[in-house]
Structures are given as C-alpha cells and as structure tokens.
Motif scaffolding. Sequence first.
Motif, PDB file in Angstrom:
ATOM      1  N   ASP A  43       1.067  -0.966  -0.747  1.00  0.00           N
ATOM      2  CA  ASP A  43       0.343   0.143   0.004  1.00  0.00           C
ATOM      3  C   ASP A  43       1.202   1.310   0.049  1.00  0.00           C
ATOM      4  OD1 ASP A  43      -3.089   0.644   0.671  1.00  0.00           O
ATOM      5  OD2 ASP A  43      -1.984   1.977   0.823  1.00  0.00           O
ATOM      6  N   ASP A  44       0.340   2.141  -0.543  1.00  0.00           N
ATOM      7  CA  ASP A  44       0.956   3.815  -0.422  1.00  0.00           C
ATOM      8  C   ASP A  44       1.218   4.214   0.834  1.00  0.00           C
ATOM      9  OD1 ASP A  44       1.333   3.017  -3.397  1.00  0.00           O
ATOM     10  OD2 ASP A  44      -0.044   4.699  -3.853  1.00  0.00           O
ATOM     11  N   SER A  45       0.183   3.281   1.606  1.00  0.00           N
ATOM     12  CA  SER A  45       0.267   4.704   3.203  1.00  0.00           C
ATOM     13  C   SER A  45       1.562   3.470   3.346  1.00  0.00           C
ATOM     14  CB  SER A  45      -1.332   4.848   3.381  1.00  0.00           C
ATOM     15  OG  SER A  45      -1.504   4.843   5.307  1.00  0.00           O
ATOM     16  N   SER A  46       1.773   5.011   4.582  1.00  0.00           N
ATOM     17  CA  SER A  46       2.859   3.911   5.389  1.00  0.00           C
ATOM     18  C   SER A  46       1.880   3.722   6.866  1.00  0.00           C
ATOM     19  CB  SER A  46       3.857   5.128   6.193  1.00  0.00           C
ATOM     20  OG  SER A  46       3.805   5.662   6.369  1.00  0.00           O
ATOM     21  N   ASP A  47       1.079   4.171   7.061  1.00  0.00           N
ATOM     22  CA  ASP A  47      -0.125   3.806   8.410  1.00  0.00           C
ATOM     23  C   ASP A  47      -0.541   2.465   8.075  1.00  0.00           C
ATOM     24  OD1 ASP A  47       0.723   6.093   9.706  1.00  0.00           O
ATOM     25  OD2 ASP A  47      -0.949   7.157   9.462  1.00  0.00           O
ATOM     26  N   VAL A  48      -0.890   2.142   6.634  1.00  0.00           N
ATOM     27  CA  VAL A  48      -1.617   1.339   6.112  1.00  0.00           C
ATOM     28  C   VAL A  48      -1.109   0.037   6.176  1.00  0.00           C
ATOM     29  CG1 VAL A  48      -2.518  -0.117   4.464  1.00  0.00           C
ATOM     30  CG2 VAL A  48      -3.294   1.828   4.437  1.00  0.00           C
ATOM     31  N   ARG A  49       0.688   0.563   6.084  1.00  0.00           N
ATOM     32  CA  ARG A  49       1.434  -0.841   5.911  1.00  0.00           C
ATOM     33  C   ARG A  49       2.527  -0.787   7.753  1.00  0.00           C
ATOM     34  NH1 ARG A  49       4.056   2.625   1.971  1.00  0.00           N
ATOM     35  NH2 ARG A  49       5.934   2.795   3.192  1.00  0.00           N
ATOM     36  N   ARG A  50       1.993  -0.227   8.180  1.00  0.00           N
ATOM     37  CA  ARG A  50       2.122   0.104   9.378  1.00  0.00           C
ATOM     38  C   ARG A  50       1.379  -0.867  10.433  1.00  0.00           C
ATOM     39  NH1 ARG A  50       2.335   4.359  13.900  1.00  0.00           N
ATOM     40  NH2 ARG A  50       3.016   3.032  16.092  1.00  0.00           N
ATOM     41  N   GLN A  51       0.711  -0.928  10.216  1.00  0.00           N
ATOM     42  CA  GLN A  51      -0.917  -2.196  10.596  1.00  0.00           C
ATOM     43  C   GLN A  51      -0.553  -3.287   9.998  1.00  0.00           C
ATOM     44  OE1 GLN A  51      -2.449  -0.922  12.972  1.00  0.00           O
ATOM     45  NE2 GLN A  51      -2.659   0.811  13.060  1.00  0.00           N
ATOM     46  N   VAL A  52      -0.583  -3.362   9.103  1.00  0.00           N
ATOM     47  CA  VAL A  52       0.124  -4.725   7.941  1.00  0.00           C
ATOM     48  C   VAL A  52       0.741  -5.660   9.306  1.00  0.00           C
ATOM     49  CG1 VAL A  52       0.739  -5.860   5.906  1.00  0.00           C
ATOM     50  CG2 VAL A  52      -1.221  -4.170   5.501  1.00  0.00           C
ATOM     51  N   CYS A  53       2.528  -4.831   8.901  1.00  0.00           N
ATOM     52  CA  CYS A  53       2.642  -5.700  10.000  1.00  0.00           C
ATOM     53  C   CYS A  53       2.179  -5.731  11.265  1.00  0.00           C
ATOM     54  CB  CYS A  53       4.176  -4.717  10.420  1.00  0.00           C
ATOM     55  SG  CYS A  53       4.759  -4.214   8.597  1.00  0.00           S
ATOM     56  N   ARG A  54       1.821  -5.140  11.991  1.00  0.00           N
ATOM     57  CA  ARG A  54       1.223  -5.624  13.361  1.00  0.00           C
ATOM     58  C   ARG A  54       0.602  -6.887  13.567  1.00  0.00           C
ATOM     59  NH1 ARG A  54      -0.464  -0.084  16.871  1.00  0.00           N
ATOM     60  NH2 ARG A  54       1.609   0.202  17.533  1.00  0.00           N
ATOM     61  N   ALA A  55      -0.667  -6.046  11.694  1.00  0.00           N
ATOM     62  CA  ALA A  55      -1.587  -8.084  11.852  1.00  0.00           C
ATOM     63  C   ALA A  55      -0.567  -9.353  11.445  1.00  0.00           C
ATOM     64  CB  ALA A  55      -2.505  -7.193  10.814  1.00  0.00           C
ATOM     65  N   PHE A  56       0.626  -9.548  11.103  1.00  0.00           N
ATOM     66  CA  PHE A  56       1.054 -10.071  10.531  1.00  0.00           C
ATOM     67  C   PHE A  56       1.553 -10.671  12.543  1.00  0.00           C
ATOM     68  CE2 PHE A  56       1.312  -9.587   5.755  1.00  0.00           C
ATOM     69  CZ  PHE A  56       0.813 -10.318   5.893  1.00  0.00           C
ATOM     70  N   VAL A  57       2.283 -10.129  12.983  1.00  0.00           N
ATOM     71  CA  VAL A  57       2.681 -10.487  14.496  1.00  0.00           C
ATOM     72  C   VAL A  57       1.563 -10.940  15.252  1.00  0.00           C
ATOM     73  CG1 VAL A  57       3.427  -9.283  16.916  1.00  0.00           C
ATOM     74  CG2 VAL A  57       4.447  -8.426  14.886  1.00  0.00           C
ATOM     75  N   GLN A  58      -0.183 -10.434  15.038  1.00  0.00           N
ATOM     76  CA  GLN A  58      -0.709 -11.020  15.660  1.00  0.00           C
ATOM     77  C   GLN A  58      -1.667 -11.817  16.033  1.00  0.00           C
ATOM     78  OE1 GLN A  58      -1.454  -8.658  18.742  1.00  0.00           O
ATOM     79  NE2 GLN A  58      -2.728  -6.961  17.517  1.00  0.00           N
ATOM     80  N   ILE A  59      -0.705 -11.957  13.951  1.00  0.00           N
ATOM     81  CA  ILE A  59      -1.578 -13.919  13.780  1.00  0.00           C
ATOM     82  C   ILE A  59      -0.476 -15.081  14.083  1.00  0.00           C
ATOM     83  CG2 ILE A  59      -1.902 -14.712  11.435  1.00  0.00           C
ATOM     84  CD1 ILE A  59      -2.594 -12.344  11.002  1.00  0.00           C
ATOM     85  N   VAL A  60       1.156 -14.617  14.202  1.00  0.00           N
ATOM     86  CA  VAL A  60       1.844 -15.210  14.902  1.00  0.00           C
ATOM     87  C   VAL A  60       1.262 -16.189  16.517  1.00  0.00           C
ATOM     88  CG1 VAL A  60       4.168 -14.896  15.819  1.00  0.00           C
ATOM     89  CG2 VAL A  60       3.783 -14.367  13.557  1.00  0.00           C
ATOM     90  N   GLU A  61       0.887 -14.362  16.802  1.00  0.00           N
ATOM     91  CA  GLU A  61       0.516 -15.095  18.423  1.00  0.00           C
ATOM     92  C   GLU A  61      -0.942 -16.091  18.382  1.00  0.00           C
ATOM     93  OE1 GLU A  61       2.397 -14.755  20.649  1.00  0.00           O
ATOM     94  OE2 GLU A  61       3.477 -13.849  20.138  1.00  0.00           O
ATOM     95  N   ILE A  62      -1.324 -16.290  17.089  1.00  0.00           N
ATOM     96  CA  ILE A  62      -2.801 -17.190  17.429  1.00  0.00           C
ATOM     97  C   ILE A  62      -2.873 -18.209  16.321  1.00  0.00           C
ATOM     98  CG2 ILE A  62      -4.465 -14.798  18.495  1.00  0.00           C
ATOM     99  CD1 ILE A  62      -5.975 -15.181  16.147  1.00  0.00           C
TER     100      ILE A  62
END
Length: 794
Positions: A79-98
């Motif tokens: 995504d062009d938005s760094s805020d969106v990519r930041r949330q993408v990174c966070r989501a992958f981190v959360q999915i690692v846990e569950i």
Amino acid sequence: MAALAKICEDNRKVLDKDFQGQRPLTFIIPKLIDFTVSDNPKIRSLALGSLNVFIPQRPQAILVSLDNLLIRLFQLATDDSSDVRRQVCRAFVQIVEIRPDKILPHIGGLVDYMITQQRKIEDEDLACDAAEFWLAIGEHNELSKSLAPYLNKIIPVLLESMVYSEEDIAVLEGGGNDADQEDRAEDIKPRFAASKGARTMANGEEAERSNQNGASGYSKIESAGDLDEGEIEEFDDDDLDDDDDDDDDGSPEERWNLRKCSAAALDVFATDFRGPIFDSILPYLMTNLKHEEWQYREAAVLALGAVAEGCIEVVTPHLPELVPYLISLLHDPEPLVRQITCWTLGRYSAWGASLNTPAHRTQFFEPMMEGILTKMLDPNKRVQEAGASAFAHLEERAGASLTPYCGPIIRQFVQCFNRYKDRNMFILYDCVQTLAEHVGHGLAQPALVGLLMPALIHRWNKVSDQSRELFPLLECLSYVATALSESFAPFAQPVFIRCIKIIHRNLEEYMAAVTNPVLDTPDKDFLVTSLDLLSAIVQAVDEKQSAALVSGSQPQLFELLTFCMEDPENEVRQSSYALLGDCAKYVFPQLRPFLPTLLPILVQQLELGDILEEQMDTGFSVVNNACWSAGEISIQCGKDMASYVEKLLQRYLEILGHPTVPKSVVENAAIALGRLGLENAAIMAPALAKLSEPFLKSINSVDYTLEKATAMKGFCLVILKNPQAMEKDLASLFTVIARYKMEETLRTPLTADLQQIFLATLTIYKGLIPDMNAFLSSSMMPSDTAQLRQSYNL
C-alpha cells in the motif's frame, strides 16, 4: 470509522459477548475486512487497526474470517500509505501469536517484506512495527526454527538498526554533566508498588523478582491503551512505555523504539540459535567496538550485551579480553557509551560472579564490580541510573558472595544518597533492597548498620507521607528490616508508628472518596508498601518488642487490618493476608481478641468465585496468602477453630479440586487443610473420604519443610480418628510416608513426634489389613515398599 475504532479499543471483550443470541463481532469483523479496500487510506488504516485490537483475543469471528483477512493483508502489503503498511506489520505479528500455522507457509516472503519495511528508517514507527515481527517469531518455539535459513539476511538489518540515528543524536547531545541539576517533574516517572507477596509460593518461599534491564536495556511493557478494561499492569521504574508518547520528553531513551526493538530481537535470536548468532556478529563487533565514532562503539556494546544470555557459552572464552575493554569504556567521553557499557557489564556479571579462584576474582570480578559501582556517581544522571541498575543486576547474580565487599558498597550507596536527585533515588532504593535480599544477615554488622541506616532514616524523615518516593523507600526498608533482624530494633518504633499513620490516613481518604465521588481516590500503593513493611518489622524484632509495637499502635493495627482485608484492590488484600499470617506467627496473643472479626472475612476470601472468572494472578495470590495465614492461625488457635472447620474444609476442597487454580495456591490450601487437623481431627474425621485423595495428591509436591511436616501430622491425626475412610487412598498414603524425608523436619516441638505418628498410622492398618505384605507388593513400587519396611519395621 475513527469513532468505531475507539469503541472497539475500549470494548474488545464486551463486543464478543452474546446479546440475545447475537455477538456484535460476528457482524463487525467482516465489515472491517471489507473496509480495508476503501479508496481512503485513513479508512483502510483505521479498519486494520480495529481488527488488530481483536486478533489477540482469538474471537470466533476473527478465526472464521482469518483466511479472508490474510488475503487482504497480502494485497495491502505494498500500500502507498505507510500507516496502512504499519497496521499490516502489526496484523502479521498478532497472527503469529494466534495461528502460527497460517504464517509458516509464507515465511520466506514475509522475511523479505519485513526487512524492506524495517529499512524505511525515515518512518521509524513503521520500521519498529516491522522489527516486532522478529520478536514475535523468535519467541514462538515452533516458528523460530523456520528463520534459520534467513539469519544471514536478518542479523545485519538488526545490527544497522541498533545505531543511533542522526536525529536521535541531535536530541541526545548536550546531556553532559547534569548530575547536579534538579530533576524536572516530568522526568520522574510514576512507579507502581509491587507487593512483596511474601507467600506467593508454598512453604513461604517468595517468587523470584523479575530482572530489571535498566535504563539502557530494552524492556517493553504494553501501554495502558493495550490493557483490557479494568486491568492494571505493574511496571518497574525503568520499564519503557510502548506507543504512548503523550508524556514523552522526546528522548529516544524514554520510549520503545527501533533501536531497542532490534536489540531485543537479537537477544531472542541469541537464545534460539546460540553459537551461530555470536559467530555472525563477531566480525561486526571486531570492527565497531573500537570505532572512532561513538555511536558505532555504543551500538556494538549494545549488541554484545544483547547476546549475553543466549550466547554465553561461546562468548565466555572471549570475556577475559572483552571485560577489561568494557571496563575501560566506562571512562568513554560520551555518556551514552558509558551508559550502555554499564548495562552490558551487568548482563555479564553472572560470569564474573561465577569465577571461583581468588586470582580470577581479583583480575576480573572485582574490577567489574568496582567499575559499575564507580559509575553510580558518574557526573551524568543517565549513567548513574544505568550504573545503579547494572549493580542491582550484579547483586542478584553474585548473591551472598558480596558479603566481604559490603563495606565499600554501602559507603558508595551513602554517597549516592547524598548526591542523587529524585529520579535516581528510586533505582538506588532497589540497589539497597537487592543487597539486603541477597546478603541477608551479613548486613547486620554494627559498622554497616551505622553507615546505612542513618542515610535511610535521613531520607525517611525527608520524604513526605504524600510523596510517591515513599513507595520504593517503604519497600526497601522492608527488605532491610528482614536482613538486619534484631539490629533493626532501634529504628523499628518510629517506622512502625508512621506506617500505621499512613494506612489510617489512606483508609480515611478512601472512605471519604467512596461517599463523595468528587474527591480523588487515594493511591493504594501507600497501603501495599506500608503493610509489607509492618510484616517485615513484626518478623525482624524480638517477640517482646513486636508485641509492644502492635499493642501500642494507634489506631489499633488489627482494626485497620479489618478494612485492608476487604479492600477492593487485590494487591492490598494480598499484603493484608501476608501481614495477618506473620502476626499469627509472631504476635498471636495480641491478634487473638480480634479473630472473631477477622476469621469470617478470611473464610469469605477463600471463596474462588470472581477470581476464577477473572483468572488474574493477583486474585490467586490473595487466595494463596489467605490459605497460608489460615494455616498459621490454625496452629496457634487450636480447638478454637472448631466453629470454622466445616466452612474451611468446603473452601479448601474447592481450591484443591479446581483445575485452573495455580499449583502454589493448591499446595498452600493442602498445608492449611492438614494443619487444621492438628487440634480438630475429630470434627474433620467424618469428611476424610472426601479429603484424602485431593490432599495427598497436592501435598506430594510440597518441599520437605516445617509446613509440610505440620500438615502431614494434622492429616494423620484425622486418619487415626477414622482409619476405615482411607480404604481407596491407602496406597497413596503409604507412598507419601515411605518417601518422606524425615530428618529435615524434626527440629521443632510441634513436629518432633511426626515419625511416631506415621508409625501409629501404619500400625493401625497393619491390624486392619489381613495380608499386609500382599497389599504392599500389589499396590506400591518395590523401592517404596522396601523403604517403608526399613523405616517402620513392617
């Protein structure tokens, strides 16, 4: 979407509850996934952020939509938005846990993606969220191995991310020699008191205190915004806020950042992969430890400290060369290098403390200790703080072996008391407390008491009853009182009186706030730390003085304790029951008149109810201490406990039989149950068939201490009143008796006859069982049978 994001953040659990057969999340989650393809980047970012609120909770609505969410995440990764990519990174981190299994097939692509995002240093928040991925994977046993083929890509990125940026340096420069400058109010971080929790383990053992990484380390806590409603998370004074920069003074050292996250990831990888990690960073260390530019020296020292625990075996051969060099860096002209060097030396202090030849201790450990100790009086405040934190770490590692060095250590502490400003005083208290905890009675030498106590009492007199500095000071004094024991006697009375006054005022302010919501609710940490210090004093001074202090208290201690035992805060009740148990042990005659009021409250506290629903550790710690204090009271009260036996047995059985109750709580409940039988065996005997299995199962794992001995004696006295009730559990009873290490528990009048009581119990069954030999052979292990025959002539 912004409003919905706030609602989701504040009500993550409520939205996953049934309302007339429907769960709001079942509707909300698919809608949020749809919104992630909005044309508006702000809406895409907020939708992903709201989803990230729910992923760690594992709601069914997320789990059934996870494949759809993953498809969207891969679409949004560029995504062009760094805020969106930041949330993408966070989501992958959360999915690692569950659902780590969903991550594993994509690990190669995700490694490349996260490296790309981490290198976007112009957006540090994005880079830091990408770096969190390594932490999440590294801490996950199944997934961490999958990173092995990619370490040669990841490690260089972590190392380059650990160097201070030009922007950081611009902010940091000019700190200089600021030790004589007064602290600003915003520099002094709030501190939550941690109850000593004197009975958090069975047998009276205390749980190990968490290590402190210090100001230069990379500890991370969740911010208040990341906690569920009603939850409070404790943190030490030098822990670091995450994602909550409202109170930040702008210093990179004050918040979780890319540099710290990368160092933490390197630490985790060192633990996962050990030797190969050190081999991969060794060329980097050789190049940068003596680099002309200080920021590269600093980063190399940070890297060396980060691998200290995981790679210690392969680093150890290099330490005779590295440690003297690190000690020389304590004199580096750049304060940040001195600061990180303190932290790294603290991380290697276990190696120094383990050296057992006098020559090696003189060559390495003593200069290490002296170097860190000297930095506690550095002209820079942050170096002082790092030095004090590192020294507390060294104290934990060196333990009682520091006793011969207590003189120079205490002298340095006293100088620190004279020089430190308010912020660093907090970590200094921790140094004193840790020394007292690990050296113990070695501090009780008159010369040391004469040095240390005037400095502490001077501070005690200077700090007001409303100051937050009182928390660490009270906590520190409780450890010092325990270490000094009767040597604390000359200081006990004024300290005791002030603690009573603080508790009384806090309770009055709380009652006023309950009746008048306009008033502020007082800080309960004053109660926790005061109760813990009273416990320490009651244990430390002799019986006559402790009795005089308790009986002379105004208001009466046990009248105040009545309110504390019913306080809504778990931490207050936890410390209250620890104090109640200590008073039962040391000042029972003064406690006895108040038991008709206190015992019904204690019995009610043993009700699991709300605690099982909350599943909070602090709630279980309250029950744990309540069990322990009930056992201590049973020993002292004897037959006067008769009217409470039925209710107590009901509570103990509930605790012993519940699968989610922690082991230490179960063990303390078993001890309390057994002790109740010491003088109330006849009343308990009819219930023996229900008691025997859970009691024997739970007491079996308890160490061989006085607590176990008294519990076993009480239980056997119950058996003697109703031996037939034990039929189904006889083999378990005989096994416990066969394995009992008797020599460790025959030191008190109360337990001196334990072996005779075991013999009497076995003798009864010898008469009841037609063929004892056949029973033993068929129901017990041969080694246990042999031990039983040898010890009791069966």
